[in-house]
Design a protein around this motif. Sequence first.
Motif, PDB file in Angstrom:
ATOM      1  N   ALA A  99     -54.251  44.445  42.728  1.00 36.34           N
ATOM      2  CA  ALA A  99     -54.299  46.166  42.782  1.00 36.34           C
ATOM      3  C   ALA A  99     -54.647  46.735  41.496  1.00 36.34           C
ATOM      4  N   ASP A 100     -54.365  46.265  40.419  1.00 29.90           N
ATOM      5  CA  ASP A 100     -54.423  46.562  38.937  1.00 29.90           C
ATOM      6  C   ASP A 100     -55.672  46.193  38.351  1.00 29.90           C
ATOM      7  N   PHE A 101     -56.519  45.136  38.830  1.00 33.45           N
ATOM      8  CA  PHE A 101     -57.494  44.304  38.383  1.00 33.45           C
ATOM      9  C   PHE A 101     -58.678  45.357  38.267  1.00 33.45           C
ATOM     10  N   SER A 102     -59.342  45.295  36.846  1.00 31.25           N
ATOM     11  CA  SER A 102     -60.028  46.422  36.409  1.00 31.25           C
ATOM     12  C   SER A 102     -61.572  46.142  36.579  1.00 31.25           C
ATOM     13  N   LYS A 103     -61.854  44.941  37.061  1.00 29.86           N
ATOM     14  CA  LYS A 103     -63.301  44.652  37.395  1.00 29.86           C
ATOM     15  C   LYS A 103     -63.377  44.704  39.050  1.00 29.86           C
ATOM     16  N   PRO A 104     -64.635  44.556  39.468  1.00 30.77           N
ATOM     17  CA  PRO A 104     -65.252  44.633  40.843  1.00 30.77           C
ATOM     18  C   PRO A 104     -64.412  43.560  41.452  1.00 30.77           C
ATOM     19  N   VAL A 105     -64.155  43.562  42.876  1.00 33.00           N
ATOM     20  CA  VAL A 105     -63.557  42.604  43.571  1.00 33.00           C
ATOM     21  C   VAL A 105     -64.400  42.669  44.973  1.00 33.00           C
ATOM     22  N   ALA A 106     -64.620  41.344  45.337  1.00 31.36           N
ATOM     23  CA  ALA A 106     -65.450  41.336  46.707  1.00 31.36           C
ATOM     24  C   ALA A 106     -64.662  40.094  47.443  1.00 31.36           C
ATOM     25  N   ALA A 202     -75.015  40.302  42.422  1.00 33.12           N
ATOM     26  CA  ALA A 202     -76.044  40.104  41.210  1.00 33.12           C
ATOM     27  C   ALA A 202     -76.561  41.550  40.752  1.00 33.12           C
ATOM     28  N   GLY A 203     -76.602  42.362  41.704  1.00 36.13           N
ATOM     29  CA  GLY A 203     -76.941  43.796  41.578  1.00 36.13           C
ATOM     30  C   GLY A 203     -75.659  44.466  40.822  1.00 36.13           C
ATOM     31  N   ILE A 204     -74.447  44.083  41.020  1.00 32.20           N
ATOM     32  CA  ILE A 204     -73.514  44.578  40.239  1.00 32.20           C
ATOM     33  C   ILE A 204     -73.321  44.110  38.843  1.00 32.20           C
ATOM     34  N   THR A 205     -73.182  42.776  38.797  1.00 29.71           N
ATOM     35  CA  THR A 205     -73.056  42.138  37.493  1.00 29.71           C
ATOM     36  C   THR A 205     -74.058  42.587  36.566  1.00 29.71           C
ATOM     37  N   ALA A 206     -75.314  43.005  37.083  1.00 25.23           N
ATOM     38  CA  ALA A 206     -76.627  43.186  36.135  1.00 25.23           C
ATOM     39  C   ALA A 206     -76.332  44.646  35.383  1.00 25.23           C
ATOM     40  N   LEU A 207     -75.315  45.435  35.859  1.00 22.04           N
ATOM     41  CA  LEU A 207     -75.077  46.710  35.433  1.00 22.04           C
ATOM     42  C   LEU A 207     -74.111  46.556  33.971  1.00 22.04           C
ATOM     43  N   SER A 208     -74.083  47.596  33.341  1.00 15.80           N
ATOM     44  CA  SER A 208     -73.210  47.865  32.151  1.00 15.80           C
ATOM     45  C   SER A 208     -71.699  47.297  32.498  1.00 15.80           C
ATOM     46  N   PRO A 209     -70.946  46.191  32.123  1.00 20.06           N
ATOM     47  CA  PRO A 209     -69.707  46.002  32.508  1.00 20.06           C
ATOM     48  C   PRO A 209     -68.564  47.202  32.077  1.00 20.06           C
ATOM     49  N   ASP A 210     -68.905  47.882  30.991  1.00 17.92           N
ATOM     50  CA  ASP A 210     -68.083  48.971  30.627  1.00 17.92           C
ATOM     51  C   ASP A 210     -68.111  49.950  31.605  1.00 17.92           C
ATOM     52  N   ALA A 211     -69.528  50.336  31.945  1.00 17.93           N
ATOM     53  CA  ALA A 211     -69.781  51.557  33.044  1.00 17.93           C
ATOM     54  C   ALA A 211     -68.981  51.093  34.309  1.00 17.93           C
ATOM     55  N   VAL A 212     -69.344  49.837  34.477  1.00 24.31           N
ATOM     56  CA  VAL A 212     -68.573  49.455  36.163  1.00 24.31           C
ATOM     57  C   VAL A 212     -67.062  49.518  36.193  1.00 24.31           C
ATOM     58  N   ALA A 213     -66.402  49.071  34.943  1.00 21.73           N
ATOM     59  CA  ALA A 213     -64.915  49.154  34.962  1.00 21.73           C
ATOM     60  C   ALA A 213     -64.576  50.685  34.816  1.00 21.73           C
ATOM     61  N   GLU A 214     -65.230  51.446  34.060  1.00 21.81           N
ATOM     62  CA  GLU A 214     -64.855  52.773  33.940  1.00 21.81           C
ATOM     63  C   GLU A 214     -65.180  53.477  35.159  1.00 21.81           C
ATOM     64  N   THR A 215     -66.028  53.198  36.095  1.00 26.64           N
ATOM     65  CA  THR A 215     -66.337  53.785  37.362  1.00 26.64           C
ATOM     66  C   THR A 215     -65.296  53.568  38.114  1.00 26.64           C
ATOM     67  N   LEU A 218     -62.146  55.512  37.412  1.00 22.00           N
ATOM     68  CA  LEU A 218     -61.948  56.712  37.598  1.00 22.00           C
ATOM     69  C   LEU A 218     -61.830  56.979  39.193  1.00 22.00           C
ATOM     70  N   LEU A 219     -62.515  56.092  39.945  1.00 21.32           N
ATOM     71  CA  LEU A 219     -62.150  56.204  41.472  1.00 21.32           C
ATOM     72  C   LEU A 219     -61.048  56.067  42.086  1.00 21.32           C
ATOM     73  N   LYS A 220     -60.345  55.121  41.113  1.00 22.46           N
ATOM     74  CA  LYS A 220     -58.820  54.761  41.717  1.00 22.46           C
ATOM     75  C   LYS A 220     -57.654  55.678  40.939  1.00 22.46           C
ATOM     76  N   ALA A 221     -58.160  56.347  39.842  1.00 23.05           N
ATOM     77  CA  ALA A 221     -57.191  57.140  39.123  1.00 23.05           C
ATOM     78  C   ALA A 221     -56.208  58.135  39.971  1.00 23.05           C
ATOM     79  N   GLY A 222     -56.805  58.788  40.887  1.00 18.06           N
ATOM     80  CA  GLY A 222     -56.048  59.669  41.662  1.00 18.06           C
ATOM     81  C   GLY A 222     -54.990  59.168  42.720  1.00 18.06           C
ATOM     82  N   THR A 223     -55.251  57.842  42.848  1.00 21.50           N
ATOM     83  CA  THR A 223     -54.262  56.979  43.959  1.00 21.50           C
ATOM     84  C   THR A 223     -53.487  55.961  43.255  1.00 21.50           C
ATOM     85  N   ARG A 224     -53.888  55.646  42.002  1.00 23.70           N
ATOM     86  CA  ARG A 224     -53.229  54.373  41.397  1.00 23.70           C
ATOM     87  C   ARG A 224     -51.571  54.413  41.656  1.00 23.70           C
TER      88      ARG A 224
END
Length: 261
Positions: A99-106, A202-215, A218-224
């Motif tokens: 639940a607390d993992f900061s990177k994308p999970v699939a 591959a489309g996700i990992t090609a993005l900025s890791p910092d931007a992905v983690a921050e996105t 922020l998306l989870k901030a209201g419910t964390r």
Amino acid sequence: MRDDEADMAGSDDLLADIRDHVMTIRFNRPTKRNAITYAMYERIIDLIGRAERDDTVRCLLFAGSGPIFTAGHDVSGFAQGLALAYDEKPSYIFMKRLADFSKPVAAALNGDAVGIGATMLFHCDFVYAVPDCRLVFPFADMGLIPEFASSAYLPQLVGQRRAMALLLKDRGCSAEEGIALGIVNETVAAENLAAHVANRLAGITALSPDAVAETKRLLKAGTREAIGIAIAEEARSFHDLLHSPFVRDRLAAIRQRISAG
């Protein structure tokens, strides 16, 4: 696999590797329907920690071997857990870490996802499934309650009435219904699943890791906070219910059926 990852695979019950910035954790007990033991949870916890620390890992992927994603908790774990406090159980620690993992999970569902195999999908950012597989919530049949913040996520996704029906009446849904409910992203033919998921990630990992983690943050901030509270409250209730005669009888019947089969 890199030299410093040579010990990642662990036991044969759980396989792991890193490729193209994706750490894959694969349930590998097909003869036991990929049921998750406490030892497997402990290994997953370690792997999640590694994935969090390793800057070359940009995404975590869960997959299964054979015809099923996972049947959920190995029933032997329920008996083991009676001797532990609810928050000492490896299954609980796994829930908190994922639940607390900061990177994308699939998740790539090669077959049915049962119990915690279904509820863990609420904590995955991307879920791909083979057609006609099912997400199964068997908790009511066993005299238990759904865990892993199901009580917070499901009403948020589908509303209270549909959540009640899903958990107490239908006790599951197809992957196709899961798309309509907002739990599953896409269904993909089994022979194309691995390649399709690799392409999507591959489309996700090609993005900025910092931007992905921050996105994600922020998306989870209201419910964390609410999710953390729900995980703990459900775990306490789940643990208390394990002591009930109804649950003991149901678990004994399941163990007998497994032994006979």
